[in-house]
Motif scaffolding. Structure first.
Motif, PDB file in Angstrom:
ATOM      1  N   GLY A  38       0.814  -1.204   0.000  1.00 10.15           N
ATOM      2  CA  GLY A  38       0.000   0.000   0.000  1.00 10.15           C
ATOM      3  C   GLY A  38       0.844   1.248   0.000  1.00 10.15           C
ATOM      4  O   GLY A  38       2.084   1.210  -0.104  1.00 10.15           O
ATOM      5  N   GLN A  39       0.156   2.368   0.151  1.00 15.48           N
ATOM      6  CA  GLN A  39       0.817   3.672   0.144  1.00 15.48           C
ATOM      7  C   GLN A  39       0.575   4.346   1.487  1.00 15.48           C
ATOM      8  O   GLN A  39      -0.551   4.352   2.009  1.00 15.48           O
ATOM      9  N   SER A  50       6.903   3.998  22.071  1.00 15.59           N
ATOM     10  CA  SER A  50       7.665   3.054  21.254  1.00 15.59           C
ATOM     11  C   SER A  50       6.852   2.501  20.089  1.00 15.59           C
ATOM     12  O   SER A  50       7.348   1.704  19.300  1.00 15.59           O
ATOM     13  N   VAL A  51       5.587   2.928  19.982  1.00 14.62           N
ATOM     14  CA  VAL A  51       4.701   2.454  18.920  1.00 14.62           C
ATOM     15  C   VAL A  51       4.505   3.564  17.890  1.00 14.62           C
ATOM     16  O   VAL A  51       4.297   4.736  18.247  1.00 14.62           O
ATOM     17  N   VAL A  52       4.582   3.167  16.613  1.00 16.44           N
ATOM     18  CA  VAL A  52       4.355   4.103  15.495  1.00 16.44           C
ATOM     19  C   VAL A  52       3.057   3.707  14.817  1.00 16.44           C
ATOM     20  O   VAL A  52       2.790   2.518  14.580  1.00 16.44           O
ATOM     21  N   PHE A  53       2.239   4.721  14.510  1.00 12.96           N
ATOM     22  CA  PHE A  53       0.962   4.468  13.838  1.00 12.96           C
ATOM     23  C   PHE A  53       1.047   4.946  12.387  1.00 12.96           C
ATOM     24  O   PHE A  53       1.468   6.086  12.116  1.00 12.96           O
ATOM     25  N   LEU A  54       0.678   4.067  11.478  1.00 20.07           N
ATOM     26  CA  LEU A  54       0.656   4.396  10.054  1.00 20.07           C
ATOM     27  C   LEU A  54      -0.770   4.263   9.527  1.00 20.07           C
ATOM     28  O   LEU A  54      -1.530   3.401   9.983  1.00 20.07           O
ATOM     29  N   THR A  55      -1.105   5.110   8.574  1.00 15.94           N
ATOM     30  CA  THR A  55      -2.352   4.940   7.818  1.00 15.94           C
ATOM     31  C   THR A  55      -1.973   4.465   6.425  1.00 15.94           C
ATOM     32  O   THR A  55      -1.333   5.205   5.663  1.00 15.94           O
ATOM     33  N   LEU A  81      11.158   6.702   5.980  1.00 14.13           N
ATOM     34  CA  LEU A  81       9.799   6.598   5.438  1.00 14.13           C
ATOM     35  C   LEU A  81       9.065   7.929   5.583  1.00 14.13           C
ATOM     36  O   LEU A  81       9.101   8.560   6.636  1.00 14.13           O
ATOM     37  N   ALA A  82       8.400   8.326   4.471  1.00 15.18           N
ATOM     38  CA  ALA A  82       7.640   9.583   4.477  1.00 15.18           C
ATOM     39  C   ALA A  82       6.264   9.318   3.886  1.00 15.18           C
ATOM     40  O   ALA A  82       6.003   8.287   3.252  1.00 15.18           O
ATOM     41  N   GLU A  83       5.380  10.268   4.128  1.00 14.35           N
ATOM     42  CA  GLU A  83       4.024  10.129   3.603  1.00 14.35           C
ATOM     43  C   GLU A  83       4.049  10.110   2.077  1.00 14.35           C
ATOM     44  O   GLU A  83       4.789  10.870   1.451  1.00 14.35           O
ATOM     45  N   GLY A  84       3.247   9.221   1.477  1.00 11.87           N
ATOM     46  CA  GLY A  84       3.184   9.077   0.030  1.00 11.87           C
ATOM     47  C   GLY A  84       4.047   7.953  -0.496  1.00 11.87           C
ATOM     48  O   GLY A  84       3.941   7.583  -1.668  1.00 11.87           O
ATOM     49  N   ALA A  85       4.898   7.367   0.361  1.00 15.52           N
ATOM     50  CA  ALA A  85       5.782   6.290  -0.085  1.00 15.52           C
ATOM     51  C   ALA A  85       5.013   4.987  -0.194  1.00 15.52           C
ATOM     52  O   ALA A  85       4.020   4.754   0.508  1.00 15.52           O
ATOM     53  N   ARG A  86       5.495   4.124  -1.068  1.00 12.33           N
ATOM     54  CA  ARG A  86       4.927   2.784  -1.204  1.00 12.33           C
ATOM     55  C   ARG A  86       5.698   1.837  -0.298  1.00 12.33           C
ATOM     56  O   ARG A  86       6.943   1.856  -0.269  1.00 12.33           O
ATOM     57  N   VAL A  87       4.970   0.983   0.431  1.00  8.02           N
ATOM     58  CA  VAL A  87       5.604   0.046   1.348  1.00  8.02           C
ATOM     59  C   VAL A  87       4.985  -1.333   1.181  1.00  8.02           C
ATOM     60  O   VAL A  87       3.851  -1.489   0.723  1.00  8.02           O
ATOM     61  N   GLN A 184      -1.055  13.363  -7.181  1.00  9.66           N
ATOM     62  CA  GLN A 184      -0.098  12.458  -6.566  1.00  9.66           C
ATOM     63  C   GLN A 184      -0.581  12.189  -5.150  1.00  9.66           C
ATOM     64  O   GLN A 184      -1.445  12.884  -4.631  1.00  9.66           O
ATOM     65  N   GLY A 185      -0.056  11.137  -4.562  1.00  5.97           N
ATOM     66  CA  GLY A 185      -0.491  10.785  -3.221  1.00  5.97           C
ATOM     67  C   GLY A 185      -1.522   9.673  -3.232  1.00  5.97           C
ATOM     68  O   GLY A 185      -2.000   9.229  -4.284  1.00  5.97           O
ATOM     69  N   PRO A 186      -1.944   9.218  -2.080  1.00  8.65           N
ATOM     70  CA  PRO A 186      -2.817   8.041  -1.963  1.00  8.65           C
ATOM     71  C   PRO A 186      -4.232   8.257  -2.476  1.00  8.65           C
ATOM     72  O   PRO A 186      -4.911   7.296  -2.811  1.00  8.65           O
ATOM     73  N   THR A 187      -4.701   9.499  -2.532  1.00  7.07           N
ATOM     74  CA  THR A 187      -6.077   9.738  -2.978  1.00  7.07           C
ATOM     75  C   THR A 187      -6.160  10.103  -4.464  1.00  7.07           C
ATOM     76  O   THR A 187      -7.254  10.354  -4.970  1.00  7.07           O
ATOM     77  N   ALA A 188      -5.037  10.122  -5.151  1.00  7.52           N
ATOM     78  CA  ALA A 188      -5.045  10.605  -6.529  1.00  7.52           C
ATOM     79  C   ALA A 188      -5.831   9.668  -7.460  1.00  7.52           C
ATOM     80  O   ALA A 188      -6.700  10.111  -8.216  1.00  7.52           O
ATOM     81  N   VAL A 189      -5.521   8.380  -7.408  1.00  9.07           N
ATOM     82  CA  VAL A 189      -6.125   7.437  -8.372  1.00  9.07           C
ATOM     83  C   VAL A 189      -7.639   7.397  -8.262  1.00  9.07           C
ATOM     84  O   VAL A 189      -8.342   7.554  -9.270  1.00  9.07           O
ATOM     85  N   PRO A 190      -8.241   7.165  -7.074  1.00  5.46           N
ATOM     86  CA  PRO A 190      -9.711   7.108  -7.034  1.00  5.46           C
ATOM     87  C   PRO A 190     -10.376   8.402  -7.467  1.00  5.46           C
ATOM     88  O   PRO A 190     -11.419   8.370  -8.127  1.00  5.46           O
TER      89      PRO A 190
END
Length: 408
Positions: A38-39, A50-55, A81-87, A184-190
């Motif tokens: 995902g992105q 010590s916990v990281v939260f990702l969307t 890791l930055a926002e918009g990256a694919r992981v 660009q970004g996670p909302t671009a395609v839809p």
């Protein structure tokens, strides 16, 4: 009373919320560990935690999940890791019954590198090509002069300005239906797909342009998304891809009906240039005028040539000539007839003279007589009659009856 956990409800009795929540949680816990792609839409690093939260968002759909991971997991796998990256992450789905939410707990996170991204794009490119999405024969021709152009681009972007300004400079009367979306970004395609559907349903839109300025390979990833490529392939309206610079080649370029190297190039290819068209019209009009004048001049000379002929300049000469010919022919006919009549008259007189010279009457005029028996036969010898036979004697004038007295 509430039904205990694990007990089955009858068809007529509803399940309590906690029972449903427990059953859903139990089913999800059986899924085990899975790999998820995902992105990253959001990263939350809380100080002292010590916990990281990702969307994590699906690049092709309006869907996201919360991911929790230990800070050491993130630092080990994707420290920048930055926002918009694919992981790509290894995680276990978890359901929280109290809130009724689903999340992922990751124990490994890998940021997708450029090489892997390009490899994925190459595999997707081969897949779409094998399905015929790039086939040249299915690409549609753009209308010569579209009534309205649909434009999908970023809000107040250089791409939007280039398309609008250059298109209206070439053809000022052109109309636009512009939909601004993230490019660009996670909302671009839809959002691009939704805008494409809106423009494709509008029957007044003759061509759709998807435009974006330049950027990195990661920035242009939405325009190589499989869902977007298939949406463009299934569109009723011709689609023009105007993404990035000339060297950029997202998969959308291969699926679109026309690929423009830049947004400015798209403006040049979707509408004709008014000044050039006017110049072409002027040239065509001058050629038409020369052709008409040449035709009129040629026909005028032809008419003058016809008028100079005696049959048209003095048509009575033809009548007089034909009248003289008729008179001459008539005179020849009269002379010929008179000559033939004279020759016939001379021949007739000669024939009459010969007849008269050879006729018995002429012989009788010389003193001869014709003796005939009673039966009309001419007596040529004395033996032709007997004594006392009655004979008739024809003379030049009159005839006599005689009786034979003696036959010697």
């Amino acid at each position: 009373m509430s039904e205990p956990a694990g007990a089955k409800s009858t068809a007529d009795e509803p399940w309590p919320v906690r029972v449903v929540s427990q059953k859903v949680g139990a089913w999800i816990s059986k899924l085990g560990w899975v790999w998820v792609d995902g992105q990253v839409a959001q990263i939350s690093r809380r100080p002292g935690s010590s916990v990281v939260f990702l969307t994590l968002r699906d690049p092709s759909a309006d869907l996201s999940l919360t991911v929790t991971a230990h800070r050491d997991v993130l630092d080990a796998g994707a420290p920048e890791l930055a926002e918009g990256a694919r992981v790509t992450l290894h995680a276990k789905p978890e359901f929280y019954p109290a809130r009724g939410t689903l999340s992922l707990r990751a124990d490994e996170i890998r940021q997708v590198g450029l090489g892997e991204l390009l490899a994925r794009l190459d595999r997707l490119k081969k897949l779409l090509a094998a399905e015929g999405l790039f086939a040249r024969e299915r690409k549609r021709r753009l209308p010569f002069l579209p009534r309205k152009i649909g434009l999908i681009t970023g809000r107040a972007s250089a791409a939007e300005r280039d398309v609008l300004m250059n298109t209206r400079r070439r053809w000022p009367a052109v109309e636009f239906f512009t939909i601004n979306v993230p490019v660009q970004g996670p909302t671009a395609v839809p959002q691009i797909i939704d805008a494409l559907k809106v423009l494709d349903k509008d029957e007044t839109v003759d061509v759709i342009v998807i435009a974006r300025g330049g950027g990195s390979v990661e920035d242009l990833l939405p325009f190589s998304d499989e869902a977007l490529c298939r949406a463009v392939f299934g569109a009723r309206t011709p689609v023009v891809s105007a993404i990035g610079h000339e060297t950029d080649a997202p998969l959308l370029d291969y699926v679109a009906d026309l690929r423009a190297s830049t947004p400015t190039d798209a403006a040049k290819r979707i509408v004709p240039d008014l000044a050039e068209e006017r110049q072409l019209i002027d040239v065509a009009r001058r050629r038409l005028e020369r052709a008409v004048l040449t035709l009129v001049d040629r026909e005028t000379h032809r008419l003058e040539s016809w008028r100079s002929r005696p049959s048209l300049s003095r048509p009575e000469l033809m009548v007089d000539q034909r009248a003289a010919d008729v008179t001459a022919l008539r005179d020849r006919a009269v002379r010929s007839l008179e000559n033939r009549l004279r020759r016939a008259d001379d021949d007739l007189r000669h024939t009459v003279a010969r007849l008269r010279a050879l006729s018995p009457a002429a012989t009788l005029q010389r003193g001869y007589a014709i003796v005939q028996r009673a039966d009309g036969h001419v007596v040529r010898a004395a033996d032709d009659v007997k004594t006392d036979d009655l004979v008739r004697v024809r003379l030049a004038e009159g005839e006599l009856q005689a009786v034979v007295k003696e036959n010697q």
